[in-house]
Design a protein around this motif. Structure first.
Motif, PDB file in Angstrom:
ATOM      1  N   LEU A  48       0.861  -1.200   0.000  1.00  0.00           N
ATOM      2  CA  LEU A  48       0.000   0.000   0.000  1.00  0.00           C
ATOM      3  C   LEU A  48       0.881   1.228   0.000  1.00  0.00           C
ATOM      4  CD1 LEU A  48      -2.479  -1.469   2.410  1.00  0.00           C
ATOM      5  CD2 LEU A  48      -3.234   0.013   0.555  1.00  0.00           C
ATOM      6  N   GLY A  50       0.656   5.731  -0.023  1.00  0.00           N
ATOM      7  CA  GLY A  50      -0.099   6.986  -0.066  1.00  0.00           C
ATOM      8  C   GLY A  50       0.553   7.855  -1.132  1.00  0.00           C
ATOM      9  N   SER A  53       5.976   9.466   0.455  1.00  0.00           N
ATOM     10  CA  SER A  53       6.891  10.461   1.028  1.00  0.00           C
ATOM     11  C   SER A  53       7.655   9.928   2.231  1.00  0.00           C
ATOM     12  CB  SER A  53       6.131  11.737   1.409  1.00  0.00           C
ATOM     13  OG  SER A  53       5.194  11.478   2.433  1.00  0.00           O
ATOM     14  N   SER A 119      -1.933   7.561   6.034  1.00  0.00           N
ATOM     15  CA  SER A 119      -0.573   7.170   6.416  1.00  0.00           C
ATOM     16  C   SER A 119      -0.168   7.808   7.740  1.00  0.00           C
ATOM     17  CB  SER A 119       0.440   7.618   5.355  1.00  0.00           C
ATOM     18  OG  SER A 119      -0.018   7.309   4.060  1.00  0.00           O
ATOM     19  N   GLY A 126       4.601  13.968  13.381  1.00  0.00           N
ATOM     20  CA  GLY A 126       4.761  14.994  14.392  1.00  0.00           C
ATOM     21  C   GLY A 126       5.605  16.140  13.901  1.00  0.00           C
ATOM     22  N   ARG A 217       9.315  25.689   7.883  1.00  0.00           N
ATOM     23  CA  ARG A 217       9.541  24.481   7.087  1.00  0.00           C
ATOM     24  C   ARG A 217      10.124  24.829   5.727  1.00  0.00           C
ATOM     25  NH1 ARG A 217       6.827  19.754   9.145  1.00  0.00           N
ATOM     26  NH2 ARG A 217       7.227  18.912   7.094  1.00  0.00           N
TER      27      ARG A 217
HETATM   28  P1  FAD Z   1       3.867   6.506   2.102  1.00  0.00           P
HETATM   29  O1  FAD Z   1       5.299   6.909   1.988  1.00  0.00           O
HETATM   30  O2  FAD Z   1       3.117   6.311   0.851  1.00  0.00           O
HETATM   31  O3  FAD Z   1       3.788   5.185   2.971  1.00  0.00           O
HETATM   32  C1  FAD Z   1       4.535   5.055   4.162  1.00  0.00           C
HETATM   33  C2  FAD Z   1       4.360   3.646   4.749  1.00  0.00           C
HETATM   34  O4  FAD Z   1       3.003   3.429   5.117  1.00  0.00           O
HETATM   35  C3  FAD Z   1       4.697   2.547   3.755  1.00  0.00           C
HETATM   36  O5  FAD Z   1       5.320   1.494   4.478  1.00  0.00           O
HETATM   37  C4  FAD Z   1       3.330   2.110   3.240  1.00  0.00           C
HETATM   38  O6  FAD Z   1       3.351   0.755   2.817  1.00  0.00           O
HETATM   39  C5  FAD Z   1       2.435   2.310   4.420  1.00  0.00           C
HETATM   40  N1  FAD Z   1       1.061   2.719   4.048  1.00  0.00           N
HETATM   41  C6  FAD Z   1       0.714   3.793   3.296  1.00  0.00           C
HETATM   42  N2  FAD Z   1      -0.626   3.906   3.223  1.00  0.00           N
HETATM   43  C7  FAD Z   1      -1.141   2.882   3.933  1.00  0.00           C
HETATM   44  C8  FAD Z   1      -2.484   2.467   4.250  1.00  0.00           C
HETATM   45  N3  FAD Z   1      -3.555   3.126   3.806  1.00  0.00           N
HETATM   46  N4  FAD Z   1      -2.652   1.361   5.017  1.00  0.00           N
HETATM   47  C9  FAD Z   1      -1.575   0.679   5.495  1.00  0.00           C
HETATM   48  N5  FAD Z   1      -0.279   1.027   5.224  1.00  0.00           N
HETATM   49  C10 FAD Z   1      -0.070   2.109   4.453  1.00  0.00           C
HETATM   50  N6  FAD Z   1       6.867  13.215   8.882  1.00  0.00           N
HETATM   51  C11 FAD Z   1       6.624  13.699  10.121  1.00  0.00           C
HETATM   52  O7  FAD Z   1       6.179  12.961  11.007  1.00  0.00           O
HETATM   53  N7  FAD Z   1       6.844  15.005  10.429  1.00  0.00           N
HETATM   54  C12 FAD Z   1       7.317  15.882   9.529  1.00  0.00           C
HETATM   55  O8  FAD Z   1       7.496  17.063   9.845  1.00  0.00           O
HETATM   56  C13 FAD Z   1       7.579  15.415   8.211  1.00  0.00           C
HETATM   57  N8  FAD Z   1       8.056  16.264   7.268  1.00  0.00           N
HETATM   58  C14 FAD Z   1       8.299  15.799   6.007  1.00  0.00           C
HETATM   59  C15 FAD Z   1       8.788  16.698   5.058  1.00  0.00           C
HETATM   60  C16 FAD Z   1       9.049  16.292   3.762  1.00  0.00           C
HETATM   61  C17 FAD Z   1       9.547  17.296   2.759  1.00  0.00           C
HETATM   62  C18 FAD Z   1       8.824  14.933   3.406  1.00  0.00           C
HETATM   63  C19 FAD Z   1       9.077  14.499   2.003  1.00  0.00           C
HETATM   64  C20 FAD Z   1       8.360  14.031   4.348  1.00  0.00           C
HETATM   65  C21 FAD Z   1       8.101  14.450   5.666  1.00  0.00           C
HETATM   66  N9  FAD Z   1       7.633  13.579   6.668  1.00  0.00           N
HETATM   67  C22 FAD Z   1       7.341  14.061   7.920  1.00  0.00           C
HETATM   68  C23 FAD Z   1       7.434  12.151   6.361  1.00  0.00           C
HETATM   69  C24 FAD Z   1       6.074  11.842   5.671  1.00  0.00           C
HETATM   70  O9  FAD Z   1       5.469  13.029   5.242  1.00  0.00           O
HETATM   71  C25 FAD Z   1       5.115  11.102   6.599  1.00  0.00           C
HETATM   72  O10 FAD Z   1       5.690   9.892   7.033  1.00  0.00           O
HETATM   73  C26 FAD Z   1       3.779  10.796   5.915  1.00  0.00           C
HETATM   74  O11 FAD Z   1       2.851  10.360   6.874  1.00  0.00           O
HETATM   75  C27 FAD Z   1       3.896   9.746   4.810  1.00  0.00           C
HETATM   76  O12 FAD Z   1       2.681   9.706   4.093  1.00  0.00           O
HETATM   77  P2  FAD Z   1       2.585   8.991   2.675  1.00  0.00           P
HETATM   78  O13 FAD Z   1       1.145   8.948   2.292  1.00  0.00           O
HETATM   79  O14 FAD Z   1       3.481   9.628   1.691  1.00  0.00           O
HETATM   80  O15 FAD Z   1       3.095   7.536   3.043  1.00  0.00           O
END
Ligand code: FAD
Ligand code: EPU
Length: 345
Positions: A48, A50, A53, A119, A126, A217
């Motif tokens: 899976l 999102g 990121s 996610s 945080g 940020r």
């Molecule tokens: P993805 O990268 O698509 O997935 C992450 C993981 O979750 C993978 O293992 C995936 O298999 C699993 N997954 C995804 N969706 C599901 C679902 N529906 N059910 C079960 N499993 C699933 N994080 C912070 O905490 N704080 C910050 O300040 C922060 N700043 C950021 C800044 C930048 C510029 C970037 C690029 C990232 C940052 N992050 C931060 C990290 C990121 O944004 C978070 O971890 C975010 O929640 C990831 O979301 P995503 O949808 O892209 O997840």
């Protein structure tokens, strides 16, 4: 003819040129279930995703990548709080903005975090003194083998620093389909971190906090649309008080944050910075100049470039401080998630 893998380059914010055997967009839980059953019948793994990121693809994924795009935001006003039921495929930052536009404060410190709402509970996102656990009411998870959706209340999610039950017991075979948030009407600004401390708690508005967070940020974190990255590559390490005291004898200005359990959290970005690694480059991957905890895709980086850079960063910090960083980012191999520390030993 051999199977042409669809590209995931726009599905991972590092912008790595990787592919998957199959790429499915799911806007309903039923689509996720169908993809799961089909993958199982064909003996292929399923991942899976999102917005990608928080993942580092080490190579092409040999199974189905399901992009969660389940939409829908329901807001209910109650006496004490607003209750939100949010589809897992709603963009997190858009949700933060929408709530503020509707006059509902509480998410402003978590502005500009990329990714989907579904996610957000997994690493308990945080920033700037607030974590998802502070606003989360429940998480709906679909058990893929049975098709049953279970509602986990906040207390059942085992939220910790960049940690939750969704990285452990509910990691494999589950899909998060919705998240419930509860935003109290007795709003109190959280102004404990960085430049937010300069704001006046008596007069500040949620929009002002939002703007200050966005400004901080944008001044240090690269925009993934311009420069590939996954935010903080490593977690901030937790060490014993004894080790922290020892280090502080040599490094008087070392940022350190004592925790309730007696451990001390250090700033991984500061540790990396002390090793003079800002701007350090290996192949197409580099340590970000404005924030050493962020590794970037500087120029057509390969997965191997990013892994080699992460390995070097971890080794340099380990040798200098005897503090061994662990990736925050999830490492994804051909068949699924791998142990990230082992991948960079
Ligand atoms: P993805 O990268 O698509 O997935 C992450 C993981 O979750 C993978 O293992 C995936 O298999 C699993 N997954 C995804 N969706 C599901 C679902 N529906 N059910 C079960 N499993 C699933 N994080 C912070 O905490 N704080 C910050 O300040 C922060 N700043 C950021 C800044 C930048 C510029 C970037 C690029 C990232 C940052 N992050 C931060 C990290 C990121 O944004 C978070 O971890 C975010 O929640 C990831 O979301 P995503 O949808 O892209 O997840
Ligand atoms: N620092 C340096 N040099 C650097 C980077 C940082 O000296 O190159 C110092 C800073 O001066 C500061 C300390 O290290 O004293 C902490 O830095 P910062 O405030 O930038 O935060 P961080 O600890 O690096 C964490 C989260 C971020 C979150 C911010 C704000 C982790 C792994 N990272 O970063 O989350 O946005 O705090 O709350 O906990 C993410 O998870 O992807 C992420 C970006």
């Amino acid at each position: 003819m051999s199977h042409q893998y669809p590209s995931l380059q726009h599905d991972n914010t590092l912008g790595l040129e990787v592919g998957a055997y199959q790429r499915v967009i799911a806007d309903t839980p039923a689509t996720i279930l169908r993809a799961w059953q089909e993958a199982k019948e064909n003996n292929r793994p399923l991942l899976l995703l999102g917005e990608g990121s928080n993942v580092l693809f080490l190579e092409d994924f040999t199974g189905t990548v399901v992009l969660n795009r389940i939409k829908g935001i329901e807001i209910t006003e109650q006496d004490e709080a607003w209750q939100l039921h949010v589809g897992a495929g709603e963009n997190w930052h858009a949700l933060v903005e929408l709530t503020l536009k509707k006059g509902i404060p509480g998410l402003e410190n978590l502005a500009l975090i990329p990714g989907m709402t579904g996610s957000s509970p997994i690493p308990n996102i945080g920033a700037y003194g607030v974590e998802l656990k502070d606003v989360c009411d429940y998480v709906d998870v679909l058990h893929l083998d049975t098709g049953v959706t279970q509602r986990l209340r906040r207390e059942e999610c085992a939220f910790g620093y960049r940690d939750s039950i969704f990285k452990h017991q509910y990691q494999q075979g589950y899909a998060i389909t919705a998240v419930g948030l509860s935003l109290s009407k007795k709003w109190q600004p959280v102004l404990t971190y960085g430049d937010l401390m300069r704001l006046n708690p008596a007069t500040v508005t949620a929009w002002e906090v939002f703007n200050a967070v966005c400004h901080m940020r944008q001044s240090k974190l690269p925009d993934p649309k311009v420069t590939g990255n996954v935010g903080s590559f490593f977690k901030n390490p937790l060490i014993s008080r004894e080790q922290a005291n020892q280090l502080m004898l040599s490094y008087l200005n070392m940022p350190h944050y004592p925790q309730a359990n007696g451990e001390v959290k250090l700033a991984a970005g500061w540790l990396i910075d002390q090793c003079d690694l800002k701007g350090f480059r290996l192949g197409g991957a580099a340590v970000h100049q404005q924030q050493a905890l962020v590794l970037i895709n500087a120029d057509r980086a390969t997965s191997q470039d990013v892994v080699a850079l992460a390995r070097t960063v971890r080794a340099r910090v380990g040798e200098k401080f005897d503090v061994w960083l662990e990736p925050e980012v999830r490492f994804i191999g051909a068949q699924g998630e791998c142990n990230a520390v082992e991948a960079i030993l």
